[in-house]
Design a protein around this motif. Structure first.
Motif, short mmCIF file in Angstrom:
data_model
loop_
_atom_site.label_atom_id
_atom_site.label_comp_id
_atom_site.label_asym_id
_atom_site.label_seq_id
_atom_site.Cartn_x
_atom_site.Cartn_y
_atom_site.Cartn_z
N UNK A 188 34.85 -17.10 21.25
CA UNK A 188 34.80 -18.55 21.17
C UNK A 188 33.34 -18.99 21.21
N UNK A 189 33.00 -19.92 20.35
CA UNK A 189 31.69 -20.58 20.43
C UNK A 189 31.92 -21.91 21.13
N UNK A 190 31.30 -22.09 22.26
CA UNK A 190 31.52 -23.30 23.05
C UNK A 190 30.68 -24.45 22.51
N UNK A 191 30.98 -25.65 22.96
CA UNK A 191 30.29 -26.84 22.45
C UNK A 191 28.78 -26.77 22.64
N UNK A 227 29.43 -12.45 14.16
CA UNK A 227 29.99 -13.62 13.48
C UNK A 227 29.89 -14.86 14.36
N UNK A 228 30.20 -14.71 15.65
CA UNK A 228 30.12 -15.84 16.57
C UNK A 228 28.69 -16.33 16.72
N UNK A 229 27.74 -15.42 16.78
CA UNK A 229 26.34 -15.82 16.89
C UNK A 229 25.89 -16.59 15.66
N UNK A 230 26.32 -16.16 14.48
CA UNK A 230 25.98 -16.87 13.24
C UNK A 230 26.51 -18.30 13.29
N UNK A 231 27.75 -18.45 13.72
CA UNK A 231 28.34 -19.79 13.77
C UNK A 231 27.67 -20.65 14.84
N UNK A 232 27.33 -20.04 15.97
CA UNK A 232 26.65 -20.79 17.02
C UNK A 232 25.30 -21.28 16.53
N UNK A 233 24.57 -20.43 15.82
CA UNK A 233 23.26 -20.82 15.29
C UNK A 233 23.37 -21.94 14.26
N UNK A 257 25.46 -24.35 14.52
CA UNK A 257 25.94 -25.54 15.21
C UNK A 257 27.44 -25.69 15.21
N UNK A 258 28.16 -24.65 14.81
CA UNK A 258 29.63 -24.70 14.80
C UNK A 258 30.18 -24.28 16.16
N UNK A 259 31.41 -24.66 16.43
CA UNK A 259 32.08 -24.24 17.66
C UNK A 259 33.54 -23.94 17.34
N UNK A 260 34.22 -23.26 18.29
CA UNK A 260 35.63 -22.95 18.09
C UNK A 260 35.90 -21.46 18.18
N UNK A 261 37.13 -21.09 17.83
CA UNK A 261 37.57 -19.70 17.91
C UNK A 261 37.00 -18.89 16.75
N UNK A 262 36.60 -17.67 17.05
CA UNK A 262 36.09 -16.75 16.04
C UNK A 262 36.91 -15.46 16.14
#
Length: 320
Positions: free
Chosen positions: A103-106, A133-139, A141-146
């Motif tokens: 999970x990528x948190x807010x 994949x989660x680190x890419x999405x966090x960078x 600015x995305x959040x949610x389940x990965x």
């Protein structure tokens, strides 16, 4: 979470401890034979019997993945792993909501789950793929389940992405850590959390030894201890201790068998109800010392010790 691949231990065709024979059920839990699943040529990625080997907390990782309901530990990334512009943290969790892989948190932090539904043959590679994949999405600015929807194929494993240091594990009474970064909990969140907590057996990690966990499952208490030793050597040492009457970890305790998970054995003791975790500390430390002495003993087994070893070998259940 429930484990789907519990099968009685049988000798594997390869002879490697913890290996899987071609006609045995695939450890991924698919229900297929290994030769038709992760053992198939040109099929899924090969099954890795000991995926966390080399990590300082290999035994604890196995315990958190297979035995412990609610626990967390911070992870430190190796230099160059974090994407540019990301300044969050990574938290390893035994279980995330809905058994999410990550999970990528807010706020940009990444939470990585160990107890997941998918199994592509190498849990360490799966964790590495999800983490990247989660680190890419966090960078971004995305959040949610990965998560993963297909075999990630060759790539970096967890060992390649995190620093080589022991985990600082916190065992929780329930899953309140799911909402650690949520300042205000509404009624729906609280109800979901309470429902999840009802399924979590009280658990505590012993401080005197590594990867030993007391748990209360209602009518029984257990000590489950993931050990790093070679399987054959460990069985022999445990047989020596049993024959000598030194395999107890508390008054009234009984070594009843062991799990095999991710290439290692986890002996299990039944404990009298009301034992608790605290009284196990000194006996566990003493048992660990006796076990090391038994592991160093190279003498031939006596008839009594051979009988004890055969009994222990027949009381194994493979989880993964």
């Amino acid at each position: 979470m429930a484990k789907k691949s519990r099968t009685k231990s049988q000798p594997a065709a390869s002879g490697e401890a913890g290996a899987v024979g071609p006609r045995q059920p695939c450890p991924c839990g698919s229900g297929k034979r290994y030769k038709a699943c992760h053992g198939a040529a040109g099929g899924a990625s090969p099954y890795v019997a000991r995926p966390f080997e080399g990590l300082p907390s290999e035994c604890d990782l196995i315990a958190l993945r297979e035995l412990v309901p609610a626990a967390t530990a911070p992870l430190t990334l190796r230099e160059g792993v974090a994407p540019e512009g990301w300044s969050g943290s990574v938290r390893l969790c035994s279980l995330l909501p809905m058994a999410a892989p990550a999970m990528v948190r807010e706020g940009g932090d990444v939470w990585l789950g160990l107890q997941v539904q998918h199994q592509y043959g190498d849990p360490s590679r799966d964790l590495g793929a999800v983490l990247e994949l989660a680190l890419e999405r966090a960078a971004a600015g995305e959040s949610g389940i990965v998560g993963l929807t297909a075999d990630p194929g060759p790539g970096k494993r967890l060992q390649d992405l995190v620093v080589d240091e022991p985990l600082e594990i916190t065992v929780h009474e329930g899953f309140g850590y799911w909402l650690d970064d949520v300042p205000e909990r509404d009624a729906t969140m609280q109800a979901a959390l309470e429902q999840a907590d009802e399924a979590a057996s009280p658990t505590a990690r012993l401080a005197s030894v590594e990867a030993a966990y007391w748990t209360n499952v209602g009518p029984k208490e257990h000590l489950r201890w993931v050990m790093p030793h070679d399987e054959d050597s460990l069985l022999t040492a445990l047989a020596r201790l049993h024959a000598a009457g030194k395999d107890s970890v508390a008054e009234g305790s009984r070594l009843v068998g062991m799990f095999r998970a991710h290439g290692l054995l986890a002996p299990v003791w039944d404990l009298p109800v009301g034992t608790g975790a605290e009284v196990l500390e000194e006996p566990a430390r003493r048992f660990a010392a006796d076990l090391e002495a038994a592991l160093a003993d190279e003498s031939e087994l006596t008839a009594e010790q051979r009988s004890a070893r055969a009994g222990l070998a027949n009381r194994q259940v493979t989880i993964r």
